[in-house]
Design a protein around this motif. Sequence first.
Motif, PDB file in Angstrom:
ATOM      1  N   SER A   1       4.164  14.577  -5.673  1.00 15.67           N
ATOM      2  CA  SER A   1       5.031  15.466  -6.425  1.00 15.67           C
ATOM      3  C   SER A   1       5.610  16.560  -5.527  1.00 15.67           C
ATOM      4  CB  SER A   1       4.273  16.095  -7.592  1.00 15.67           C
ATOM      5  OG  SER A   1       5.169  16.673  -8.510  1.00 15.67           O
ATOM      6  N   SER A   2       6.513  17.324  -6.108  1.00 17.79           N
ATOM      7  CA  SER A   2       7.143  18.463  -5.430  1.00 17.79           C
ATOM      8  C   SER A   2       7.447  19.500  -6.502  1.00 17.79           C
ATOM      9  CB  SER A   2       8.447  18.024  -4.757  1.00 17.79           C
ATOM     10  OG  SER A   2       9.395  17.646  -5.746  1.00 17.79           O
ATOM     11  N   LYS A   3       7.902  20.652  -6.084  1.00 21.35           N
ATOM     12  CA  LYS A   3       8.289  21.669  -7.063  1.00 21.35           C
ATOM     13  C   LYS A   3       9.418  21.159  -7.958  1.00 21.35           C
ATOM     14  CE  LYS A   3       9.465  26.529  -7.583  1.00 21.35           C
ATOM     15  NZ  LYS A   3       9.709  27.803  -6.896  1.00 21.35           N
ATOM     16  N   MET A   4      10.390  20.447  -7.369  1.00 25.97           N
ATOM     17  CA  MET A   4      11.501  19.906  -8.155  1.00 25.97           C
ATOM     18  C   MET A   4      11.005  18.929  -9.219  1.00 25.97           C
ATOM     19  SD  MET A   4      14.306  19.285  -5.112  1.00 25.97           S
ATOM     20  CE  MET A   4      15.506  18.459  -6.156  1.00 25.97           C
ATOM     21  N   ILE A   5      10.087  18.053  -8.829  1.00 23.35           N
ATOM     22  CA  ILE A   5       9.549  17.072  -9.781  1.00 23.35           C
ATOM     23  C   ILE A   5       8.715  17.773 -10.847  1.00 23.35           C
ATOM     24  CG2 ILE A   5       7.897  15.180 -10.028  1.00 23.35           C
ATOM     25  CD1 ILE A   5       9.000  14.031  -7.413  1.00 23.35           C
ATOM     26  N   ASP A   6       7.853  18.710 -10.444  1.00 20.77           N
ATOM     27  CA  ASP A   6       7.018  19.419 -11.422  1.00 20.77           C
ATOM     28  C   ASP A   6       7.870  20.174 -12.442  1.00 20.77           C
ATOM     29  OD1 ASP A   6       4.725  18.502 -10.250  1.00 20.77           O
ATOM     30  OD2 ASP A   6       4.261  20.362  -9.184  1.00 20.77           O
ATOM     31  N   GLU A   7       8.931  20.829 -11.968  1.00 18.31           N
ATOM     32  CA  GLU A   7       9.806  21.561 -12.890  1.00 18.31           C
ATOM     33  C   GLU A   7      10.493  20.611 -13.865  1.00 18.31           C
ATOM     34  OE1 GLU A   7      12.331  23.701 -10.200  1.00 18.31           O
ATOM     35  OE2 GLU A   7      10.979  25.444 -10.130  1.00 18.31           O
TER      36      GLU A   7
ATOM     37  N   PRO B   1       0.846  -1.198   0.000  1.00 18.50           N
ATOM     38  CA  PRO B   1       0.000   0.000   0.000  1.00 18.50           C
ATOM     39  C   PRO B   1       0.881   1.248   0.000  1.00 18.50           C
ATOM     40  CG  PRO B   1      -0.627  -1.518   1.765  1.00 18.50           C
ATOM     41  CD  PRO B   1       0.653  -2.027   1.198  1.00 18.50           C
ATOM     42  N   VAL B   2       0.385   2.313  -0.600  1.00 14.49           N
ATOM     43  CA  VAL B   2       1.136   3.566  -0.609  1.00 14.49           C
ATOM     44  C   VAL B   2       0.996   4.228   0.751  1.00 14.49           C
ATOM     45  CG1 VAL B   2       1.320   5.872  -1.621  1.00 14.49           C
ATOM     46  CG2 VAL B   2       0.847   3.886  -3.085  1.00 14.49           C
ATOM     47  N   GLU B   3       2.143   4.532   1.373  1.00  8.00           N
ATOM     48  CA  GLU B   3       2.161   5.253   2.636  1.00  8.00           C
ATOM     49  C   GLU B   3       2.928   6.549   2.416  1.00  8.00           C
ATOM     50  OE1 GLU B   3       3.565   2.804   5.802  1.00  8.00           O
ATOM     51  OE2 GLU B   3       2.167   1.189   5.330  1.00  8.00           O
ATOM     52  N   ALA B   4       2.185   7.625   2.200  1.00 14.02           N
ATOM     53  CA  ALA B   4       2.801   8.890   1.780  1.00 14.02           C
ATOM     54  C   ALA B   4       2.999   9.873   2.932  1.00 14.02           C
ATOM     55  CB  ALA B   4       1.936   9.539   0.695  1.00 14.02           C
ATOM     56  N   THR B   5       2.537   9.544   4.117  1.00 17.37           N
ATOM     57  CA  THR B   5       2.512  10.514   5.213  1.00 17.37           C
ATOM     58  C   THR B   5       3.868  11.139   5.510  1.00 17.37           C
ATOM     59  OG1 THR B   5       0.733   9.223   6.195  1.00 17.37           O
ATOM     60  CG2 THR B   5       1.791  10.859   7.599  1.00 17.37           C
ATOM     61  N   ASP B   6       4.913  10.337   5.580  1.00 19.82           N
ATOM     62  CA  ASP B   6       6.222  10.834   6.006  1.00 19.82           C
ATOM     63  C   ASP B   6       7.127  11.254   4.861  1.00 19.82           C
ATOM     64  OD1 ASP B   6       5.552  10.341   8.667  1.00 19.82           O
ATOM     65  OD2 ASP B   6       6.227   8.257   8.529  1.00 19.82           O
ATOM     66  N   TRP B   7       6.610  11.300   3.640  1.00 17.33           N
ATOM     67  CA  TRP B   7       7.466  11.534   2.478  1.00 17.33           C
ATOM     68  C   TRP B   7       7.033  12.753   1.689  1.00 17.33           C
ATOM     69  CZ3 TRP B   7      11.717   8.914   2.890  1.00 17.33           C
ATOM     70  CH2 TRP B   7      11.701   7.727   3.619  1.00 17.33           C
TER      71      TRP B   7
ATOM     72  N   ARG C   1       9.322  -3.492 -10.222  1.00 22.99           N
ATOM     73  CA  ARG C   1       8.772  -2.166  -9.996  1.00 22.99           C
ATOM     74  C   ARG C   1       9.506  -1.579  -8.800  1.00 22.99           C
ATOM     75  NH1 ARG C   1       6.385   1.398 -13.302  1.00 22.99           N
ATOM     76  NH2 ARG C   1       4.789   2.667 -12.282  1.00 22.99           N
ATOM     77  N   MET C   2       9.890  -0.322  -8.912  1.00 22.55           N
ATOM     78  CA  MET C   2      10.621   0.338  -7.843  1.00 22.55           C
ATOM     79  C   MET C   2       9.881   1.603  -7.427  1.00 22.55           C
ATOM     80  SD  MET C   2      14.618   1.547  -7.737  1.00 22.55           S
ATOM     81  CE  MET C   2      14.463   2.793  -9.039  1.00 22.55           C
ATOM     82  N   ARG C   3       9.515   1.672  -6.157  1.00 19.32           N
ATOM     83  CA  ARG C   3       8.875   2.870  -5.602  1.00 19.32           C
ATOM     84  C   ARG C   3       9.932   3.611  -4.787  1.00 19.32           C
ATOM     85  NH1 ARG C   3       3.728   1.560  -2.329  1.00 19.32           N
ATOM     86  NH2 ARG C   3       2.998   1.025  -4.437  1.00 19.32           N
ATOM     87  N   VAL C   4      10.209   4.847  -5.173  1.00 18.54           N
ATOM     88  CA  VAL C   4      11.238   5.645  -4.516  1.00 18.54           C
ATOM     89  C   VAL C   4      10.563   6.749  -3.711  1.00 18.54           C
ATOM     90  CG1 VAL C   4      13.285   7.085  -4.854  1.00 18.54           C
ATOM     91  CG2 VAL C   4      12.839   5.162  -6.412  1.00 18.54           C
ATOM     92  N   HIS C   5      10.805   6.745  -2.410  1.00 18.24           N
ATOM     93  CA  HIS C   5      10.305   7.768  -1.497  1.00 18.24           C
ATOM     94  C   HIS C   5      11.481   8.665  -1.122  1.00 18.24           C
ATOM     95  CE1 HIS C   5       8.125   3.984  -0.935  1.00 18.24           C
ATOM     96  NE2 HIS C   5       7.086   4.639  -0.458  1.00 18.24           N
ATOM     97  N   ALA C   6      11.250   9.961  -1.018  1.00 18.67           N
ATOM     98  CA  ALA C   6      12.334  10.876  -0.644  1.00 18.67           C
ATOM     99  C   ALA C   6      11.805  12.024   0.197  1.00 18.67           C
ATOM    100  CB  ALA C   6      13.022  11.441  -1.893  1.00 18.67           C
ATOM    101  N   SER C   7      12.654  12.467   1.113  1.00 22.71           N
ATOM    102  CA  SER C   7      12.405  13.683   1.891  1.00 22.71           C
ATOM    103  C   SER C   7      13.733  14.401   2.089  1.00 22.71           C
ATOM    104  CB  SER C   7      11.796  13.362   3.257  1.00 22.71           C
ATOM    105  OG  SER C   7      10.455  12.946   3.122  1.00 22.71           O
ATOM    106  N   GLY C   8      13.694  15.726   2.062  1.00 18.62           N
ATOM    107  CA  GLY C   8      14.877  16.521   2.360  1.00 18.62           C
ATOM    108  C   GLY C   8      15.732  16.898   1.169  1.00 18.62           C
ATOM    109  N   ARG C   9      15.286  16.589  -0.048  1.00 25.70           N
ATOM    110  CA  ARG C   9      16.134  16.882  -1.210  1.00 25.70           C
ATOM    111  C   ARG C   9      16.340  18.373  -1.428  1.00 25.70           C
ATOM    112  NH1 ARG C   9      15.524  14.572  -6.754  1.00 25.70           N
ATOM    113  NH2 ARG C   9      13.387  15.341  -6.633  1.00 25.70           N
TER     114      ARG C   9
END
Length: 199
Positions: free
Chosen positions: A150-156, A64-70, A110-118
């Motif tokens: 998404s994020s501003k970096m991804i959208d750009e 399941p997608v757990e997006a809370t901390d990312w 399939r690879m799901r990549v989660h990131a925070s702090g970039r």
Amino acid sequence: MTTSSVMFVSEGIFGVSDDAQVPVETVRWSNSLAAAMDYGAWILTGINTGVVSVRAQCLDAAPPVEATDWEEIVEVSVRSVAGDLYINSGYDITPDDLPVLNPQGPGWYRMRVHASGRSVNLDGVSDEPVEDYLIAVWPQEPTESVVIRSSKMIDEALLANADTTLEEHSPSTAAPDGTAEEDRRADVRSRLQRSLQDD
């Protein structure tokens, strides 16, 4: 099971690859976080050089997608052609405490990549981890890349690459009709521009 490590990165990337020669000429940069290649992938960091925290999950099926901390989450298809798929720094350095991601052997995953702090120390140097990553991998036939959070970096990045890599097709996927594809690209480009203006 989730396994954690602190890993050194340089030039703003680390790899998910096996022992095959990295096919750099096939890299698809479209979302600025996970850059899939014909086999293997690069993960793009915010820092240029330093250490990041990485967690890895080797799974049998999509969780399941757990997006809370990312702050950012993307999914891409990645292929192993030569054996063990592992997380590495790009300099043949593999953290000993991170698992092989494809115990089932070569094939598509399939690879799901989660990131925070970039965005904390963009293009900087960091002796302490300010970025966190979770790489989850499971067997799955190739399908198009998906941005889950998404994020501003991804959208750009998506906007900059809209004309060439907005939708990445697997070799078995037929290209869409030209007119419909142009309309779709224009629509997505417009949505991305609105999103960036809202920030």
